[in-house]
Scaffold this motif. Structure first.
Motif, short mmCIF file in Angstrom:
data_model
loop_
_atom_site.label_atom_id
_atom_site.label_comp_id
_atom_site.label_asym_id
_atom_site.label_seq_id
_atom_site.Cartn_x
_atom_site.Cartn_y
_atom_site.Cartn_z
N LEU A 93 42.98 43.39 47.94
CA LEU A 93 43.69 44.62 48.33
C LEU A 93 43.38 44.98 49.79
CD1 LEU A 93 43.27 46.81 45.10
CD2 LEU A 93 45.25 45.45 45.84
N LYS A 94 42.57 44.12 50.43
CA LYS A 94 42.22 44.36 51.83
C LYS A 94 42.54 43.10 52.64
CE LYS A 94 38.74 47.84 50.71
NZ LYS A 94 38.58 47.78 49.27
N ASP A 95 41.47 42.43 53.10
CA ASP A 95 41.65 41.31 54.04
C ASP A 95 42.05 39.98 53.39
OD1 ASP A 95 39.21 41.16 52.80
OD2 ASP A 95 38.11 40.52 54.57
N GLN A 96 41.94 39.86 52.06
CA GLN A 96 42.31 38.60 51.41
C GLN A 96 43.73 38.61 50.82
OE1 GLN A 96 40.30 35.76 51.53
NE2 GLN A 96 39.29 37.12 52.99
N TRP A 97 44.50 39.64 51.17
CA TRP A 97 45.88 39.73 50.68
C TRP A 97 46.72 38.63 51.30
CZ3 TRP A 97 48.71 41.71 46.97
CH2 TRP A 97 50.10 41.72 47.10
N SER A 98 47.68 38.14 50.53
CA SER A 98 48.65 37.16 51.03
C SER A 98 50.02 37.55 50.50
CB SER A 98 48.26 35.78 50.50
OG SER A 98 49.40 34.97 50.37
N PRO A 99 51.09 37.34 51.31
CA PRO A 99 52.44 37.66 50.82
C PRO A 99 52.83 36.85 49.58
CG PRO A 99 52.46 37.25 53.18
CD PRO A 99 51.08 36.91 52.70
N ALA A 100 52.09 35.77 49.29
CA ALA A 100 52.38 34.97 48.10
C ALA A 100 51.94 35.71 46.83
CB ALA A 100 51.66 33.62 48.18
N LEU A 101 51.05 36.69 46.98
CA LEU A 101 50.60 37.47 45.83
C LEU A 101 51.67 38.49 45.46
CD1 LEU A 101 46.92 38.05 46.98
CD2 LEU A 101 47.70 36.49 45.20
N THR A 102 51.61 38.96 44.22
CA THR A 102 52.59 39.95 43.74
C THR A 102 51.83 41.16 43.19
OG1 THR A 102 52.57 39.07 41.49
CG2 THR A 102 54.19 38.12 43.03
N LEU A 103 52.58 42.19 42.86
CA LEU A 103 51.96 43.37 42.23
C LEU A 103 51.26 42.95 40.94
CD1 LEU A 103 54.89 45.89 42.76
CD2 LEU A 103 52.69 45.87 43.95
N LYS A 104 51.88 42.05 40.21
CA LYS A 104 51.28 41.62 38.95
C LYS A 104 49.97 40.88 39.19
CE LYS A 104 51.93 39.29 34.63
NZ LYS A 104 52.68 38.38 33.83
N THR A 105 49.94 39.97 40.18
CA THR A 105 48.68 39.25 40.43
C THR A 105 47.61 40.22 40.91
OG1 THR A 105 49.50 38.54 42.60
CG2 THR A 105 49.60 36.92 40.84
N ALA A 106 48.02 41.22 41.69
CA ALA A 106 47.06 42.23 42.14
C ALA A 106 46.50 43.01 40.95
CB ALA A 106 47.70 43.17 43.16
N LEU A 107 47.39 43.41 40.02
CA LEU A 107 46.93 44.15 38.83
C LEU A 107 46.07 43.28 37.92
CD1 LEU A 107 50.13 46.26 38.09
CD2 LEU A 107 47.89 47.14 38.81
N LEU A 108 46.41 41.98 37.81
CA LEU A 108 45.58 41.06 37.03
C LEU A 108 44.19 40.94 37.66
CD1 LEU A 108 48.16 38.26 36.16
CD2 LEU A 108 46.86 39.61 34.50
N SER A 109 44.13 40.96 39.00
CA SER A 109 42.84 40.89 39.70
C SER A 109 42.03 42.16 39.46
CB SER A 109 43.05 40.69 41.20
OG SER A 109 43.68 39.45 41.43
N VAL A 110 42.71 43.30 39.45
CA VAL A 110 42.02 44.56 39.16
C VAL A 110 41.48 44.53 37.73
CG1 VAL A 110 42.34 47.06 38.84
CG2 VAL A 110 43.32 45.92 40.85
N GLN A 111 42.29 44.00 36.81
CA GLN A 111 41.86 43.89 35.41
C GLN A 111 40.65 42.95 35.31
OE1 GLN A 111 44.47 41.80 32.67
NE2 GLN A 111 44.06 43.32 31.08
N ALA A 112 40.68 41.85 36.05
CA ALA A 112 39.55 40.91 36.05
C ALA A 112 38.30 41.57 36.61
CB ALA A 112 39.91 39.66 36.86
N LEU A 113 38.47 42.45 37.60
CA LEU A 113 37.35 43.18 38.18
C LEU A 113 36.67 44.05 37.12
CD1 LEU A 113 35.87 43.86 40.89
CD2 LEU A 113 37.46 45.76 41.13
N LEU A 114 37.47 44.61 36.20
CA LEU A 114 36.88 45.40 35.11
C LEU A 114 35.95 44.53 34.26
CD1 LEU A 114 39.85 47.63 33.81
CD2 LEU A 114 37.91 48.34 35.22
N SER A 115 36.32 43.25 34.10
CA SER A 115 35.51 42.32 33.30
C SER A 115 34.27 41.83 34.04
CB SER A 115 36.32 41.07 32.93
OG SER A 115 37.40 41.41 32.13
N ALA A 116 34.37 41.77 35.36
CA ALA A 116 33.29 41.15 36.15
C ALA A 116 32.92 42.03 37.34
CB ALA A 116 33.73 39.77 36.62
N PRO A 117 32.19 43.13 37.09
CA PRO A 117 31.81 44.02 38.18
C PRO A 117 30.95 43.28 39.22
CG PRO A 117 31.32 45.03 36.05
CD PRO A 117 31.71 43.61 35.78
N GLU A 118 31.04 43.73 40.46
CA GLU A 118 30.21 43.17 41.53
C GLU A 118 29.37 44.32 42.10
OE1 GLU A 118 32.42 40.84 44.36
OE2 GLU A 118 33.64 39.97 42.77
#
Length: 195
Positions: A93-118
């Motif tokens: 959602l910051k510097d690793q964004w790419s136009p190849a990504l979509t809203l869905k891939t971004a939301l899937l990444s947010v969902q994955a973040l819930l599973s794997a906190p850093e």
């Protein structure tokens, strides 16, 4: 200028496999495709399981060449999400964004973040400290927040209307507000209080 044809296509694709992913994206209003509301289910086997988390999405003029601005509209207890503002600390959602990504891939990444906190790269230092120092309390708090804020109440619509009307809000306003947030009592209350 936001590429609205692409946004329409993304919304269609995302909602088409809602049954599989549980991820949904809708415009906040019919007239504005740059302001969206995403919904992700809490991942299984986490304290967020069973929750339905709403994410506020604002598309900058440069989308898809600039990342969407996302923040949790549902309160969540997580080291990489602000317990105050809902801001999300996630590289795509910051510097690793790419136009190849979509809203869905971004939301899937947010969902994955819930599973794997850093917790070593926190958005919320208090939650991260609790995660690192007192994991059982972190798990209990995260579960409690999920139950309090992310689970749609089992109350029927009429019970929700009655509860909100008893708080002093007009019946017609309560009904239209509940309808606008898919019957989510907590979000309806937030909207009514901020309106």
């Amino acid at each position: 200028m936001v590429d609205f044809a692409r946004v329409q296509k993304e919304l269609h694709e995302c909602n088409r496999d809602f049954e599989v992913s549980g991820i949904k994206v809708m415009p906040k209003s019919d007239a504005n495709l740059a302001h969206l509301l995403g919904t992700i289910p809490g991942p299984l086997g986490t304290p967020y399981e069973g929750g339905s988390f709403k994410i506020d999405i604002n598309l900058p003029d440069g989308y898809p060449f600039e990342p969407p601005k996302m923040q949790f509209a549902t309160k969540v207890w997580h080291p990489n999400i602000s317990s105050q503002s809902g801001a999300i600390c996630l590289d795509i959602l910051k510097d690793q964004w790419s136009p190849a990504l979509t809203l869905k891939t971004a939301l899937l990444s947010v969902q994955a973040l819930l599973s794997a906190p850093e917790p070593d790269d926190p958005q919320d230092a208090v939650v991260a400290q609790q995660y690192l120092r007192d994991y059982p309390t972190f798990m209990g708090t995260a579960r409690y927040w999920t139950e309090a804020f992310a689970m749609t109440s089992s109350l029927g619509v009429e019970d929700k209307v009655l509860k909100l009307v008893e708080m002093g809000f007009p019946d017609a306003l309560v009904r239209s507000t509940l309808a606008s947030v898919d019957g989510d009592e907590n979000m309806a209350l937030e909207k009514l209080c901020s309106g």
